[in-house]
Design a protein around this motif. Structure first.
Motif, short mmCIF file in Angstrom:
data_model
loop_
_atom_site.label_atom_id
_atom_site.label_comp_id
_atom_site.label_asym_id
_atom_site.label_seq_id
_atom_site.Cartn_x
_atom_site.Cartn_y
_atom_site.Cartn_z
N THR A 273 0.49 -1.08 0.05
CA THR A 273 0.15 0.19 -0.04
C THR A 273 0.92 0.71 -0.01
O THR A 273 0.68 2.10 -0.77
CB THR A 273 -0.79 0.46 1.22
OG1 THR A 273 -2.09 -1.09 1.03
CG2 THR A 273 -1.77 1.23 1.31
N LEU A 274 1.70 1.53 0.77
CA LEU A 274 2.53 2.11 1.19
C LEU A 274 3.75 2.40 -0.58
O LEU A 274 4.12 3.35 -0.81
CB LEU A 274 4.04 2.24 2.27
CG LEU A 274 5.48 3.11 1.70
CD1 LEU A 274 4.43 4.37 2.78
CD2 LEU A 274 5.48 2.79 3.32
N GLY A 275 3.89 1.30 -1.41
CA GLY A 275 3.66 1.34 -2.35
C GLY A 275 3.60 2.66 -3.78
O GLY A 275 4.28 2.87 -4.34
N PHE A 276 1.96 2.34 -3.25
CA PHE A 276 1.21 2.85 -4.75
C PHE A 276 1.19 4.40 -4.34
O PHE A 276 1.07 5.69 -4.90
CB PHE A 276 -0.15 1.74 -3.77
CG PHE A 276 -1.17 1.26 -4.96
CD1 PHE A 276 -0.25 1.08 -6.67
CD2 PHE A 276 -1.06 -0.26 -3.85
CE1 PHE A 276 -0.66 -0.55 -6.59
CE2 PHE A 276 -1.22 -0.89 -4.45
CZ PHE A 276 -1.22 -1.28 -6.52
N TRP A 277 1.73 4.61 -2.59
CA TRP A 277 2.03 6.29 -2.24
C TRP A 277 3.16 6.59 -2.40
O TRP A 277 3.22 7.79 -3.93
CB TRP A 277 1.74 6.69 -0.94
CG TRP A 277 0.54 6.13 -0.15
CD1 TRP A 277 -0.36 5.29 0.31
CD2 TRP A 277 -0.16 7.87 -0.32
NE1 TRP A 277 -1.23 5.58 0.89
CE2 TRP A 277 -2.04 7.18 0.44
CE3 TRP A 277 0.10 8.96 -0.66
CZ2 TRP A 277 -2.80 8.12 0.90
CZ3 TRP A 277 -1.17 9.66 -0.35
CH2 TRP A 277 -2.35 10.10 -0.08
N PHE A 278 4.01 6.24 -2.94
CA PHE A 278 5.27 6.20 -3.30
C PHE A 278 5.11 6.68 -5.14
O PHE A 278 6.12 8.02 -5.79
CB PHE A 278 6.70 5.93 -3.37
CG PHE A 278 6.89 5.30 -1.19
CD1 PHE A 278 7.17 6.48 -0.65
CD2 PHE A 278 7.62 3.73 -1.18
CE1 PHE A 278 7.59 6.37 0.25
CE2 PHE A 278 8.10 4.22 -0.08
CZ PHE A 278 8.14 5.04 1.31
N THR A 279 4.52 5.15 -5.29
CA THR A 279 4.22 5.36 -7.19
C THR A 279 3.53 6.81 -7.28
O THR A 279 3.86 7.56 -8.14
CB THR A 279 3.77 4.45 -7.64
OG1 THR A 279 4.30 3.57 -7.18
CG2 THR A 279 3.05 4.26 -9.02
N ALA A 280 2.76 7.35 -6.73
CA ALA A 280 1.91 8.46 -7.39
C ALA A 280 2.94 9.68 -7.01
O ALA A 280 2.21 10.56 -7.94
CB ALA A 280 0.68 8.34 -6.14
N ILE A 281 3.12 9.90 -6.03
CA ILE A 281 4.22 10.51 -5.74
C ILE A 281 4.79 10.81 -6.89
O ILE A 281 5.00 12.31 -7.35
CB ILE A 281 4.86 11.05 -4.44
CG1 ILE A 281 3.68 11.14 -2.81
CG2 ILE A 281 6.43 11.72 -4.30
CD1 ILE A 281 4.71 10.70 -2.09
N SER A 282 5.38 9.78 -7.50
CA SER A 282 6.59 10.58 -7.82
C SER A 282 6.23 10.20 -9.81
O SER A 282 6.34 11.05 -10.14
CB SER A 282 7.10 9.15 -8.64
OG SER A 282 8.32 8.52 -9.66
N MET A 283 5.24 9.95 -9.47
CA MET A 283 3.91 10.37 -11.18
C MET A 283 3.70 11.80 -10.72
O MET A 283 3.60 12.35 -12.40
CB MET A 283 2.70 9.23 -10.79
CG MET A 283 2.00 9.55 -12.64
SD MET A 283 0.46 8.47 -12.38
CE MET A 283 -0.32 8.94 -13.43
N VAL A 284 3.37 11.86 -9.69
CA VAL A 284 2.80 13.38 -9.58
C VAL A 284 4.22 14.05 -9.75
O VAL A 284 3.89 15.04 -10.88
CB VAL A 284 2.64 14.01 -8.21
CG1 VAL A 284 2.12 15.40 -8.47
CG2 VAL A 284 1.04 13.07 -7.65
N LEU A 285 5.22 13.86 -9.70
CA LEU A 285 6.35 15.14 -10.31
C LEU A 285 6.53 15.00 -11.48
O LEU A 285 7.33 15.62 -11.95
CB LEU A 285 7.26 14.31 -9.11
CG LEU A 285 7.41 14.84 -7.36
CD1 LEU A 285 8.36 13.93 -7.20
CD2 LEU A 285 7.40 16.48 -7.35
N ALA A 286 7.00 13.15 -12.31
CA ALA A 286 7.56 13.30 -13.49
C ALA A 286 5.97 13.85 -14.29
O ALA A 286 6.60 13.75 -16.09
CB ALA A 286 7.39 11.90 -13.74
N MET A 287 4.75 14.35 -14.32
CA MET A 287 4.06 14.24 -15.08
C MET A 287 3.93 15.32 -15.44
O MET A 287 3.68 15.53 -16.93
CB MET A 287 2.12 14.01 -14.85
CG MET A 287 1.87 13.42 -14.12
SD MET A 287 1.97 11.83 -14.92
CE MET A 287 1.26 12.73 -16.78
#
Length: 424
Positions: A273-287
């Motif tokens: 579950t925490l991994g999904f949060w890390f992924t979401a943050i990375s996605m926001v920064l990369a978009m």
């Protein structure tokens, strides 16, 4: 004040297309009940409740997703006929009902039907309608606009698995789906009814808020492009569709099996579950960077980069055995999702224009969703029969690398589409 009068009033202050980006992003978020990252939180409970294996669950998911994919060209034609506003309102209503139906699943066939409805209305139709809306309002800034829209997916990836776990722990997995369905209605129906305009031309505007094509250096094409038949006779359609088939299938594999893959490597569910949060943050920064990249650099190189990132992510997940390695994988997966979500809305209007976008995008999205349907199966088989998906994931990573090479060499714009020579 009527809806169009309100839109005209807002447009005097800010281009109304950015309001459409906000609504489309919210629609992508609301597609969460039909997305693999939400199912991932339910899979083990559903399998235990219905007495089925991981492979049988993945087969139900795949069978349903193929059925949902086959209907997407029809939905694309409905978007062309009725517009994004009315189409998305109907989809939002149906997606809420699909959540209620899925929560009541009592056997394998019911499960297949429930998966099919959620995938068609959520992962398929909701996302297609949202992407079509943004594509109609932007041309020169389409990559950036699609990137902003895709932030809704990052929000869903962060919130829906966590929300699902909270609802499951409080009420049970079946009741959790009732909550997800009601939330879909509350979030989407008022927003779509009050704010959405299908095309800038409906308000006397142009994509990107340009006055004339020449005002943007001649790069903004008029409403035009290839027909579906012309697109299907152009090699680029098959190159794009094949690449999206792989990206969709392999991204879905990682979303659908994140809990199972990490559990097989010794990590508890809370870390998934925490991994999904890390992924979401990375996605926001990369978009924003990915979106700007599509507006600035040659599209075939950006497409190939997306495929290479996909291959890297598939390999990276096989090395996750601790929180630091989970963080590294999640950062790569976030970039992967940034590319895949931007491509989803950007690539078909870029190569085939706006004229028959609903039909072309619907057909292309059908291929991508078929990829999503078959993607999880090899890993499900590996988990059930070997208990270790590592070699399977590493072999799968070779496929997008081959597709990247083909895209760089052969991908070109359809001759019916003008104005993108700077990206060719």
């Amino acid at each position: 004040m009527g809806r169009q009068a309100l839109a005209q009033s807002v447009n005097r202050r800010v281009f109304y297309g950015w309001i459409m980006v906000f609504v489309a992003g919210f629609s992508i978020f609301a597609s969460g009940p039909g997305q693999s990252h939400t199912f991932s939180a339910f899979n083990a409970l559903i399998a235990a409740d219905l007495g089925i294996t991981n492979t049988e669950l993945a087969f139900a998911y795949s069978l349903a997703t193929v059925g949902a994919a086959s209907l997407l060209p029809l939905f694309g034609r409905q978007v062309e006929r009725f517009g994004s506003r009315r189409s998305l309102m109907g989809v939002s209503l149906a997606l809420g009902l699909a959540c209620l139906f899925f929560g009541a699943a009592a056997n394998f066939l019911w499960l297949v039907a429930g998966f099919g409805l959620l995938r068609f209305f959520g992962q398929g139709s909701m996302m297609l309608g949202a992407a079509n809306l943004v594509a109609q309002w932007f041309s020169l800034k389409r990559g950036f606009a699609m990137g902003l829209m895709a932030l809704g997916f990052a929000a869903s990836m962060a919130i829906h698995p966590t929300l699902a776990r909270v609802l499951i722990e409080a009420f049970g997995w079946r009741e959790a789906w009732i909550g997800l369905g009601v939330m879909t209605w509350v979030m989407m129906l008022p927003l779509l009814f009050l704010l959405v305009e299908d095309k800038p031309e409906d308000l006397g505007l142009r994509p990107d808020n340009t006055q004339e094509p020449e005002a943007a250096g001649g790069h903004v094409p008029a409403l035009g492009g290839a027909t579906l038949a012309e697109a299907l006779h152009h090699p680029s359609f098959y190159i794009v569709a094949t690449g999206l088939f792989m990206i969709s299938g392999l991204v879905t594999t990682l979303h659908f099996h994140q809990y199972n893959i990490l559990a097989s490597q010794g990590l508890e569910a809370k870390w998934a579950t925490l991994g999904f949060w890390f992924t979401a943050i990375s996605m926001v920064l990369a978009m924003p960077l990915v979106g700007r990249g599509f507006d600035r650099f040659r599209t075939r190189y950006m497409f190939a980069a997306a495929l290479c990132v996909q291959a890297t992510t598939l390999t990276a997940v096989t090395f996750v055995t601790s929180v630091p390695t989970l963080l590294a994988y999640s950062l790569a997966f976030g970039l992967n999702n940034a590319f895949s979500m931007t491509l989803f809305g950007y690539i078909f209007p870029r190569y085939f224009g706006r004229l028959n976008l609903g039909r072309i995008q619907g057909t292309g999205q059908m291929v991508a969703v078929v990829g999503a349907s078959v993607g999880p199966v090899p890993v499900s088989y590996a988990l059930d029969f070997w208990g270790d998906p590592v070699m399977t994931l590493r072999l799968l990573s070779l496929l997008p690398l081959a597709a990247a090479l083909i895209a760089v060499v052969f991908l070109r714009t359809a001759p019916q589409v003008k104005g993108y020579e700077h990206l060719e």
